[in-house]
Scaffold this active site. Structure first.
Site: not given
Length: 895
Positions: A474, A752
Site C-alpha cells: 500500500e 493501525e
C-alpha cells in the site's frame, strides 16, 4: 538590556536556498533572545541588504513582519545567485540589532526553456515489469582552468543515484521522490564544484530504477506502469570556470552510454535483488566504455518540472542490532529493537559465487516466527547473490522497508567464513529529512513513550509523501490519515515545504476532475475498477483543513491563496448534497473508520453513522472556508459561505440535536464532533452533550470507543466540556482498546488498529493490520495543547495560548517549539499536591496569553522569561470511576 540576535534569513519554505523555484523568494528570520534581551521586545522595522553581482542594495521597511516578507529587489533569473542579510529595529529605544549572517539564495531552472538536455533510456525497450535498473555514463574533458561553480540539474523517470568521478552526488535517497508525475516532476540541484577535476577526464555516472514511476502500486497485486513503462534520465551539468573560458554544459543526449545494472530487480513492495557477478568493474568512475551500449533519446512527458521546497529523503539515523534470535523452525532473525523505515546495511559479506543471502523484513514476531502475513502481497525481501569475493557496505539502493525484525537466510552465526554477528549489519533510518521543531515530555514514562512512538510513526511515514503505512503493499498518501495528524506532525517537524508541495499534487489531480473530487490518495494510483471516484467527508475535507493547518503553523497566506480553487471546488462542485444541502444520505461514507468494535474484516462498520460524521465536517469546513475567504479579501465568497455555514449548522441541529443538546447519534464520536466543531445552539446544550459524553466514557470504562473521526477530538471535547480528568483517565487506560495497550505489548510505533496484536501475542486476523500508522497517534496534539498547554492563537504562532491543565498522575510537563519567530518554551510542575509553577519563554516579536489552571483570567505578556505560580489541586476528581453495575466493578487499569 540587549537586542535579540537574528538567525540568517531563509527563503520561502526551502531547506537550503539552493535551487529555489521562485524568482521573488520571500524572506524570513527568527529571533534568538538572551537573558538580557528586553522583555516584550517587538520589531518596528527592518533593514535588508541584498548583494547581486557584487552590487549591494539596501532596503529599510517600516513593518513588524519577520515571516515571509516580500522580496525587496527585482526578480531573480534562472541560476542567479544572491545574498541577503537582515537586521531589525525594536525594543524600548527602537534601536537596531546586529546584522544577521549572510544567507545565499540561488534560483533553479525556472522555465522549461532553460533545459537543453534530452531524456535518454536503454536502446532496447523492456516489455514486461519489473524493469531492470539502468546505468548511464558520460565521460568529458575539462580544461585546466579552475572551476568557479558547477551545478548538476537532474531528474528521472524513476529514482536515481548519481556519481561524479566515483563520488556520490549528494546524500539523497529515492530521488527525485514521488509526485503526481502527469502534472509535476521534481528535479534536484546539486553543487558539484568540488567533485570535478580540472585538466582531466571526468565521468558522470547515474543509476536509475523504477521507484514509484513504473513499479506496481496499489491493492490486490497492484498495477504496473501507471505513469510510464520506460525508465529515463534527464540531466544537465553546467560548469562555470574561474575566469576566461566559456561555460561548459554537459547534457543527457544520445552520446551517453548505458548498461544493465547489477541490480537485477528493485521494487517498492518486493525489495531488491543484487547480483555481484554482473558488476561492470569501477563503472562509476572508469573511462572505459567497452561493452556499454548507445542510449536512445525519448520525449520527456509534458509535465511541469518543479524545484521542490520539501527536503529530500535521507538516512537520518543508524540503529544497531540488539539481538540475534533463533526461531523454533531454525530460522535466524535479527532484532533492531525499534520498528523503523529504511534499509539494512551489511558491512561485510563473503560467500561463494552464486550463493544467495536473503533478508526478509517484518514489523513483529508471531509465535516466535517472523510475522509476514500483514505484509499481504509485498515480499519485502532483499537478495544478494555473491560473486566469490567480499562485498563491503552493501545496501539496497532503490527500495525501503518497514521493519523491526529481519530474517536472514543463507547466512548464520555459525558460518565459518564470515559468521553473522550483531556487528555485521545495521539498520539505516530513511525519511524526508524534515527539521525537528517540537518536543514534549512529562513525568509519566508511558505517556512519553506514546509520544515517542507517534514521532517514530511520523518519521517512517513521511517518506517523500505522507503515507498510511510503510511496510505492506500500500504505502499510499491517504488524505484522511494526514488530515487528522497534520497538527501533530507540524508541531513535531517543520512540514511547511513538504506538505505545501503535496497539496499542489492534490489540487492538480482534483481539478483535473470535472467534479473537483480530491483523490483519496495523493498521488492517486487507485484503480477506478477497484474504487470508483466519489466524494468522501473527513478524507476529502483535507482540501480545506490542511491549508488552514499550515497557515496556522507557518503564517504562509500564499498557501491559502494558491489552494483557493481547490477549496472552493471541493465545496461547490464535489460534495454530493441532499435536499437540505447537507450530505446525500445515500452516499457511502468511510466515517469513523476503524471503530474498535468494527469486525476485523469490516473496518468501516462503526457505531457512529457515517453521514452524521460527514455532515458535522461539512458544517465545520464551510465555516472554515468563510474565514479563509475573509483573510484573502474574497468578500463575496466570504458572505456566501458564512450564510451557508449558518444555514447548514441550523439544519444539522434540526436533524441531529435534541432541544436539550443530546445527539441522535449517541456515541462518543458524534458528541465529540458536535462539541469541538461548536455545533450546538447554546452553552446549555453543549453542557448537556458534555455530560452525556462523560457518561459514555465512564460506561466504556475509559477504553477508546472511537475511530478515525472521533479519536483526534475526544480528549479535546472532554477538556472543553469540563471533564479533563476523564481525558487523562482515557490517556492512562491500559486495557485494549487504549493508547497504552500497544505500549504494554511492546509497541515502538503507533498501530493501525487498537488491537493490531491481540493480548495472546497473535496478529489481528484482519487484512488491514499495520504496526506503523500515525493516525491514531493524533492524541499527541492534545498532549501539546492541553497537557503542555501551548497552541497558536495567530498564524505562525505570533500570538500563543499558554493554558496547561494538569490532571491524572502527571505532575510535570514541558514543551519546546520552534515558532516562525523563535523558540517557545513552557514547563510546569506541581509540588506538595497543589503548588503549581509555570516557567515560560516567549520568543521576541510575539506575545502569549497565559491562563493558569483553575482560573479563566488571562495574562497577556510579551517576549521574555516568566514564572507564574498559583494554587491548583490536580487531584480533584482523580481517579474518576467507571460506571458499571456493582457486581461487575473492575479493578483500576490505568498506568
Amino acid at each position: 538590556m540587549s537586542q535579540p540576535t537574528l538567525t540568517p534569513p531563509y527563503f520561502e519554505q526551502h531547506p537550503t536556498g539552493l535551487g529555489v523555484g521562485s524568482s521573488e523568494p520571500r524572506i524570513s528570520w527568527r529571533f534568538i533572545a538572551t537573558d538580557s534581551t528586553a522583555a516584550g521586545w517587538k520589531q518596528d522595522a527592518y533593514d535588508i541588504e541584498v548583494t547581486r553581482s557584487d552590487d549591494t542594495e539596501s532596503y529599510h521597511v517600516k513593518s513588524a513582519e519577520s515571516v515571509l516578507v516580500s522580496w525587496p529587489s527585482s526578480s531573480l533569473q534562472s541560476r542567479e545567485v544572491a545574498k541577503a542579510r537582515v537586521r531589525a529595529y525594536g525594543g524600548p529605544d527602537n534601536t537596531a540589532t546586529e546584522w544577521s549572517a549572510w544567507s545565499t539564495v540561488e534560483c533553479g531552472l525556472l522555465s522549461r526553456q532553460d533545459w537543453s538536455a534530452r531524456a535518454i533510456t536503454s536502446p532496447v525497450k523492456q516489455t514486461e515489469g519489473p524493469l531492470r535498473p539502468i546505468r548511464f555514463r558520460k565521460t568529458f574533458a575539462l580544461s585546466s582552468a579552475a572551476v568557479h561553480r558547477a551545478r548538476f540539474y537532474i531528474t528521472s523517470l524513476g529514482v536515481f543515484q548519481a556519481y561524479i568521478n566515483g563520488e556520490p552526488v549528494g546524500d539523497h535517497c529515492m530521488a527525485p521522490g514521488w509526485t503526481s508525475y502527469h502534472n509535476r516532476l521534481n528535479y534536484e540541484v546539486f553543487d558539484v564544484t568540488s567533485l570535478l577535476k580540472s585538466g582531466e577526464e571526468n565521468t558522470i555516472a547515474v543509476e536509475v530504477s523504477e521507484g514509484w514511476y513504473a513499479t506496481r502500486l496499489g491493492f490486490g497485486g497492484g498495477r504496473r506502469f501507471i505513469y510510464g513503462d520506460e525508465l529515463a534520465l534527464f540531466a544537465q551539468l553546467e560548469i562555470i570556470p574561474e575566469q576566461g573560458d566559456s561555460p561548459l554544459v554537459v547534457t543527457t543526449e544520445s552520446s551517453w552510454k548505458c548498461h544493465q545494472s547489477a541490480i537485477v530487480r528493485s521494487e517498492i513492495y518486493d525489495g531488491e535483488v543484487y547480483d555481484a557477478r554482473e558488476e561492470q568493474g569501477n563503472w562509476k568512475s572508469s573511462t572505459s566504455e567497452t561493452s556499454w551500449e548507445a542510449t536512445r533519446e525519448v520525449e520527456l512527458p509534458q509535465t511541469q518540472l518543479v524545484a521542490p521546497n520539501a527536503p529530500p529523503v535521507r538516512v537520518t539515523e543508524v540503529v544497531n542490532a540488539v539481538e540475534i534470535i533463533h526461531t523454533p523452525s531454525g530460522k535466524v532473525i535479527v532484532d533492531f529493537g525499534q520498528n523503523l523505515v529504511g534499509r539494512v546495511r551489511i558491512h561485510s559479506l563473503k560467500k561463494p559465487a552464486g550463493h544467495s543471502t536473503i533478508l526478509t523484513h517484518a514489523e513483529v514476531l508471531e509465535g516466535k516466527q517472523l510475522g509476514t502475513r500483514p505484509l499481504r502481497a509485498a515480499k519485502c525481501q532483499d537478495e544478494i547473490i555473491s560473486a566469490g569475493h567480499e562485498i563491503r557496505d552493501w545496501i539496497p539502493r532503490f527500495t525501503f522497508h518497514g521493519f523491526r525484525y529481519v530474517q536472514v537466510d543463507g547466512w548464520g552465526p555459525e558460518d565459518a567464513d564470515s559468521p553473522l554477528t550483531l556487528q555485521s549489519l545495521v539498520a539505516e533510518v530513511m525519511h524526508t529529512d524534515l527539521k525537528r521543531s517540537g518536543w514534549f515530555s512529562c513525568s509519566h514514562p508511558m505517556v512519553n513513550k506514546l509520544h515517542q512512538n507517534a514521532t517514530w510513526g511520523m518519521r517512517g511515514n513521511f517518506l517523500s509523501v505522507p503515507t498510511d503505512c510503510p511496510q505492506r503493499d500500500e504505502r499510499l498518501g491517504w488524505t484522511g490519515d494526514l488530515q487528522i495528524f497534520a497538527p501533530s506532525a507540524s508541531f513535531l517537524y517543520n512540514t511547511a515545504g513538504m506538505l505545501s508541495d503535496w497539496l499542489q499534487d492534490l489540487s492538480a489531480e482534483q481539478l483535473a476532475d470535472p467534479n473537483a473530487i480530491p483523490p483519496l490518495v495523493v498521488p492517486n494510483v487507485i484503480d477506478e475498477s477497484f474504487w470508483p471516484a466519489f466524494p468522501q467527508a473527513v478524507w476529502d475535507d483535507i482540501a480545506i483543513i490542511l491549508p488552514w493547518t499550515l497557515y496556522q503553523c507557518y503564517g504562509d497566506i500564499n498557501i491559502l491563496r494558491r489552494q483557493y480553487p481547490s477549496m472552493t471546488g471541493w465545496l461547490d462542485r464535489a460534495v454530493q448534497r441532499g435536499p437540505d444541502r447537507l450530505w446525500d444520505e445515500t452516499l457511502f461514507q468511510l466515517g469513523d473508520w476503524l471503530d474498535p468494535t468494527a469486525p476485523p474484516d469490516q473496518p468501516g462498520n462503526a457505531r457512529t453513522d457515517g453521514t452524521l460524521v460527514a455532515d458535522a465536517y461539512l458544517v465545520y469546513v464551510t465555516g472554515l472556508l468563510a474565514r479563509i475567504c475573509s483573510i484573502l479579501d474574497e468578500s463575496t465568497d466570504s458572505s456566501r459561505y458564512e450564510a451557508d455555514y449558518r444555514a447548514l449548522k441550523s439544519r444539522f441541529q434540526t436533524k441531529y440535536i435534541s432541544p436539550t443538546g443530546l445527539l441522535v447519534g449517541d456515541t462518543q464520536t458524534a458528541l465529540s464532533l458536535a462539541l469541538v466543531f461548536d455545533l450546538h445552539d447554546s452553552p446549555q446544550q453543549a453542557a448537556t452533550a458534555g455530560e452525556r459524553l462523560a457518561r459514555l466514557v465512564r460506561i466504556s470504562k475509559f477504553q477508546v470507543s472511537t475511530g478515525f473521526a472521533g479519536t483526534p477530538v475526544i480528549t479535546h471535547a472532554l477538556t472543553k466540556s469540563g471533564h479533563h480528568q476523564l481525558a487523562y483517565r482515557m490517556l492512562q487506560e491500559s486495557n485494549c482498546p487504549s493508547w497504552m495497550y500497544p505500549i504494554r505489548m511492546g509497541a515502538t510505533t503507533v498501530w493501525e488498529r487498537w488491537d493490531s496484536m491481540l493480548p495472546d501475542g497473535t496478529i489481528n486476523p484482519g487484512e488491514m493490520t499495520s504496526f506503523n500508522h500515525y493516525a491514531l497517534g493524533s492524541i499527541i496534539n492534545w498532549l501539546h495543547k492541553t497537557v503542555a498547554g501551548v497552541s497558536p492563537l495567530e498564524p505562525g504562532w505570533r500570538e500563543i495560548l499558554v493554558k496547561p491543565l494538569p490532571g491524572g498522575t502527571v505532575t510535570s510537563a514541558e514543551a519546546t517549539y520552534e515558532t516562525a519567530y523563535g523558540r517557545l518554551g513552557s514547563r510546569w510542575e506541581i509540588k506538595d499536591c497543589d503548588q503549581f509553577r509555570l516557567e515560560l519563554v516567549v520568543p521576541p516579536n510575539s506575545t502569549a496569553r497565559v491562563v493558569l489552571p483553575g482560573t479563566e483570567d488571562e495574562k497577556l505578556v510579551g517576549s521574555g522569561r516568566y514564572t507564574f505560580e498559583t494554587t491548583f489541586n490536580s487531584q480533584v476528581g482523580w481517579p474518576p470511576k467507571a460506571q458499571v453495575p456493582p457486581m461487575f466493578e473492575a479493578e483500576d487499569s490505568f498506568v
